[in-house]
Design a protein around this motif. Structure first.
Motif, PDB file in Angstrom:
ATOM      1  N   GLU A 121       0.782  -1.348   0.081  1.00  0.00           N
ATOM      2  CA  GLU A 121      -0.166   0.139   0.236  1.00  0.00           C
ATOM      3  C   GLU A 121       0.856   1.273  -0.501  1.00  0.00           C
ATOM      4  OE1 GLU A 121      -3.642   0.192  -0.192  1.00  0.00           O
ATOM      5  OE2 GLU A 121      -2.738  -2.627  -0.590  1.00  0.00           O
ATOM      6  N   ARG A 122       2.302   1.618   1.124  1.00  0.00           N
ATOM      7  CA  ARG A 122       2.923   2.168   1.389  1.00  0.00           C
ATOM      8  C   ARG A 122       3.821   2.449  -0.412  1.00  0.00           C
ATOM      9  NH1 ARG A 122       7.270   1.615   4.417  1.00  0.00           N
ATOM     10  NH2 ARG A 122       8.506   2.422   3.038  1.00  0.00           N
ATOM     11  N   TRP A 123       4.249   1.372  -1.115  1.00  0.00           N
ATOM     12  CA  TRP A 123       4.961   1.399  -1.878  1.00  0.00           C
ATOM     13  C   TRP A 123       3.704   1.988  -3.734  1.00  0.00           C
ATOM     14  CZ3 TRP A 123       7.208  -4.307  -0.478  1.00  0.00           C
ATOM     15  CH2 TRP A 123       8.322  -4.175  -0.037  1.00  0.00           C
ATOM     16  N   ALA A 124       2.814   1.773  -3.285  1.00  0.00           N
ATOM     17  CA  ALA A 124       1.756   2.012  -4.181  1.00  0.00           C
ATOM     18  C   ALA A 124       1.868   3.222  -3.801  1.00  0.00           C
ATOM     19  CB  ALA A 124       0.617   1.255  -4.240  1.00  0.00           C
ATOM     20  N   GLY A 125       1.374   4.061  -2.878  1.00  0.00           N
ATOM     21  CA  GLY A 125       1.595   5.807  -2.791  1.00  0.00           C
ATOM     22  C   GLY A 125       2.777   6.170  -3.548  1.00  0.00           C
ATOM     23  N   THR A 126       3.741   5.553  -2.954  1.00  0.00           N
ATOM     24  CA  THR A 126       4.872   6.304  -3.398  1.00  0.00           C
ATOM     25  C   THR A 126       5.079   6.603  -5.169  1.00  0.00           C
ATOM     26  OG1 THR A 126       6.441   5.520  -1.211  1.00  0.00           O
ATOM     27  CG2 THR A 126       7.650   6.387  -2.594  1.00  0.00           C
ATOM     28  N   TYR A 127       4.673   5.373  -5.195  1.00  0.00           N
ATOM     29  CA  TYR A 127       5.089   5.278  -6.729  1.00  0.00           C
ATOM     30  C   TYR A 127       4.094   6.652  -7.233  1.00  0.00           C
ATOM     31  CZ  TYR A 127       4.102   4.674 -11.817  1.00  0.00           C
ATOM     32  OH  TYR A 127       3.338   4.532 -13.229  1.00  0.00           O
ATOM     33  N   ARG A 128       2.965   6.242  -7.000  1.00  0.00           N
ATOM     34  CA  ARG A 128       1.906   7.556  -7.304  1.00  0.00           C
ATOM     35  C   ARG A 128       2.395   9.035  -7.080  1.00  0.00           C
ATOM     36  NH1 ARG A 128      -1.811   3.711  -5.266  1.00  0.00           N
ATOM     37  NH2 ARG A 128      -2.200   4.670  -3.278  1.00  0.00           N
ATOM     38  N   GLU A 129       2.691   9.384  -5.928  1.00  0.00           N
ATOM     39  CA  GLU A 129       3.118  10.556  -5.512  1.00  0.00           C
ATOM     40  C   GLU A 129       5.244  11.116  -6.360  1.00  0.00           C
ATOM     41  OE1 GLU A 129       6.479  11.588  -1.594  1.00  0.00           O
ATOM     42  OE2 GLU A 129       4.535   9.955  -1.245  1.00  0.00           O
ATOM     43  N   HIS A 130       5.696   9.816  -6.656  1.00  0.00           N
ATOM     44  CA  HIS A 130       6.650  10.842  -7.494  1.00  0.00           C
ATOM     45  C   HIS A 130       6.697  10.717  -9.105  1.00  0.00           C
ATOM     46  CE1 HIS A 130       9.892  10.114  -4.861  1.00  0.00           C
ATOM     47  NE2 HIS A 130       9.661   9.743  -4.062  1.00  0.00           N
ATOM     48  N   ARG A 131       5.825   9.385  -9.507  1.00  0.00           N
ATOM     49  CA  ARG A 131       4.942  10.179 -11.041  1.00  0.00           C
ATOM     50  C   ARG A 131       4.669  11.004 -11.425  1.00  0.00           C
ATOM     51  NH1 ARG A 131      -0.197   6.020 -11.995  1.00  0.00           N
ATOM     52  NH2 ARG A 131      -1.338   8.004 -10.837  1.00  0.00           N
ATOM     53  N   GLU A 132       3.904  12.026 -10.486  1.00  0.00           N
ATOM     54  CA  GLU A 132       3.184  13.440 -10.476  1.00  0.00           C
ATOM     55  C   GLU A 132       4.511  14.294 -10.505  1.00  0.00           C
ATOM     56  OE1 GLU A 132       0.231  14.323 -11.457  1.00  0.00           O
ATOM     57  OE2 GLU A 132      -0.134  12.513 -11.974  1.00  0.00           O
ATOM     58  N   ARG A 133       5.078  14.022  -9.604  1.00  0.00           N
ATOM     59  CA  ARG A 133       6.465  14.692  -9.017  1.00  0.00           C
ATOM     60  C   ARG A 133       7.214  14.745 -10.842  1.00  0.00           C
ATOM     61  NH1 ARG A 133      11.824  13.897  -4.945  1.00  0.00           N
ATOM     62  NH2 ARG A 133      10.138  14.036  -3.107  1.00  0.00           N
ATOM     63  N   ILE A 134       7.269  13.659 -11.411  1.00  0.00           N
ATOM     64  CA  ILE A 134       8.233  13.637 -12.369  1.00  0.00           C
ATOM     65  C   ILE A 134       7.462  13.854 -13.637  1.00  0.00           C
ATOM     66  CG2 ILE A 134       8.777  12.064 -14.228  1.00  0.00           C
ATOM     67  CD1 ILE A 134       9.664   9.376 -11.314  1.00  0.00           C
ATOM     68  N   ARG A 135       5.466  14.144 -13.636  1.00  0.00           N
ATOM     69  CA  ARG A 135       5.045  14.244 -14.849  1.00  0.00           C
ATOM     70  C   ARG A 135       5.460  15.749 -15.081  1.00  0.00           C
ATOM     71  NH1 ARG A 135       1.167  10.786 -15.503  1.00  0.00           N
ATOM     72  NH2 ARG A 135       1.810   9.395 -17.424  1.00  0.00           N
ATOM     73  N   ASN A 136       4.780  16.748 -13.336  1.00  0.00           N
ATOM     74  CA  ASN A 136       5.145  17.926 -13.318  1.00  0.00           C
ATOM     75  C   ASN A 136       6.381  18.438 -13.341  1.00  0.00           C
ATOM     76  OD1 ASN A 136       3.267  18.150 -11.891  1.00  0.00           O
ATOM     77  ND2 ASN A 136       3.389  17.868 -10.128  1.00  0.00           N
ATOM     78  N   ALA A 137       7.585  17.352 -13.162  1.00  0.00           N
ATOM     79  CA  ALA A 137       8.924  18.344 -13.649  1.00  0.00           C
ATOM     80  C   ALA A 137       8.938  17.940 -15.095  1.00  0.00           C
ATOM     81  CB  ALA A 137      10.233  16.655 -13.283  1.00  0.00           C
ATOM     82  N   LEU A 138       8.797  17.279 -15.794  1.00  0.00           N
ATOM     83  CA  LEU A 138       9.349  16.565 -17.310  1.00  0.00           C
ATOM     84  C   LEU A 138       7.422  17.517 -17.882  1.00  0.00           C
ATOM     85  CD1 LEU A 138      10.648  13.467 -16.906  1.00  0.00           C
ATOM     86  CD2 LEU A 138      11.460  15.911 -17.501  1.00  0.00           C
ATOM     87  N   THR A 139       6.596  18.884 -17.526  1.00  0.00           N
ATOM     88  CA  THR A 139       5.559  19.193 -18.695  1.00  0.00           C
ATOM     89  C   THR A 139       5.854  19.041 -19.873  1.00  0.00           C
ATOM     90  OG1 THR A 139       3.994  20.336 -17.764  1.00  0.00           O
ATOM     91  CG2 THR A 139       6.021  21.080 -16.884  1.00  0.00           C
ATOM     92  N   GLY A 140       5.345  19.166 -20.498  1.00  0.00           N
ATOM     93  CA  GLY A 140       5.213  19.576 -21.589  1.00  0.00           C
ATOM     94  C   GLY A 140       6.029  18.015 -22.212  1.00  0.00           C
ATOM     95  N   ALA A 141       6.781  17.025 -21.977  1.00  0.00           N
ATOM     96  CA  ALA A 141       7.582  16.074 -22.604  1.00  0.00           C
ATOM     97  C   ALA A 141       6.745  15.520 -22.750  1.00  0.00           C
ATOM     98  CB  ALA A 141       9.088  15.800 -21.703  1.00  0.00           C
ATOM     99  N   ASP A 142       6.726  14.727 -23.629  1.00  0.00           N
ATOM    100  CA  ASP A 142       5.589  13.228 -23.615  1.00  0.00           C
ATOM    101  C   ASP A 142       6.479  12.263 -23.332  1.00  0.00           C
ATOM    102  OD1 ASP A 142       3.968  11.030 -25.011  1.00  0.00           O
ATOM    103  OD2 ASP A 142       4.896  11.283 -26.722  1.00  0.00           O
ATOM    104  N   VAL A 143       6.423  11.114 -21.977  1.00  0.00           N
ATOM    105  CA  VAL A 143       7.265  10.640 -20.930  1.00  0.00           C
ATOM    106  C   VAL A 143       5.742   9.613 -21.124  1.00  0.00           C
ATOM    107  CG1 VAL A 143       8.988  11.843 -20.637  1.00  0.00           C
ATOM    108  CG2 VAL A 143       7.004  11.692 -19.339  1.00  0.00           C
TER     109      VAL A 143
END
Length: 191
Positions: free
Chosen positions: A33-55
């Motif tokens: 449960e915690r790992w899934a939450g950590t993944y979702r949190e970092h997926r958002e952090r990565i998406r926000n960091a790479l905004t505009g990039a198709d990743v």
């Protein structure tokens, strides 16, 4: 997935390990449960960091497989258009708080300062990405291979590893066998 662009420049040809070998000192846990939450949190952090990039971003590794004990390190794979164009992704990931650990041909690894999240960056279409997903999906769907993989990891972790990479190499044989079964179980591709 978008068009696969030609790299803008030659990729690095050597393996650069920033910080040298590190001893593996973590045991296995079951904290999905915690790992899934950590993944979702970092997926958002990565998406926000790479905004505009198709990743493409995927949760991989043992923490992505419910019911599988794992080292408490969440592995994430990110596919970018051009691995050689570090200015398109690396600066942004470093600015988002990740640290560069590995720069090698076709692959960059950044991680959290706490070392509990590893982000593997590959070029779009790199076979390594499909291999990670093949293994993950097989372990998610096949209880016998999941049990085999976990017992292999437990046996290996009974040994002291002065270099985490040696531990990873020791798992390779069982991973190759599991992926072969996964390929054999897939329906043949229709023309």
């Amino acid at each position: 997935m978008g068009m696969h662009r030609q790299p803008r420049r030659a990729d690095v040809t050597t393996v650069e390990l920033i910080g040298g070998p590190e001893r593996l000192e973590v045991g296995l846990r079951d904290d999905h449960e915690r790992w899934a939450g950590t993944y979702r949190e970092h997926r958002e952090r990565i998406r926000n960091a790479l905004t505009g990039a198709d990743v493409a971003i995927e949760h991989i590794g043992s923490t992505s497989v419910p019911g599988l004990a794992a080292k408490p390190i969440v592995d994430i794979v990110v596919a970018v258009d051009d691995i050689t164009a570090e200015e398109d992704y690396l600066d942004a990931l470093l600015a988002a708080g990740y640290e560069l650990r590995v720069r090698e041909p076709g692959h960059r690894l950044v991680r959290t300062p706490a070392r509990d999240v590893h982000v593997h960056v590959y070029g779009r279409g790199d076979p390594a990405v499909q291999e990670y997903i093949l293994l993950r999906d097989r372990l998610r769907s096949d209880a016998d291979d999941r049990a085999l993989y976990e017992s292999t990891k437990r046996d290996l972790l009974a040994t002291r590893w002065d270099d985490m990479n040696d531990y990873a190499d020791a798992k390779t044989e069982v991973i190759v066998a599991i992926k072969a079964r996964a390929r054999a179980a897939r329906p043949p591709a229709s023309m």
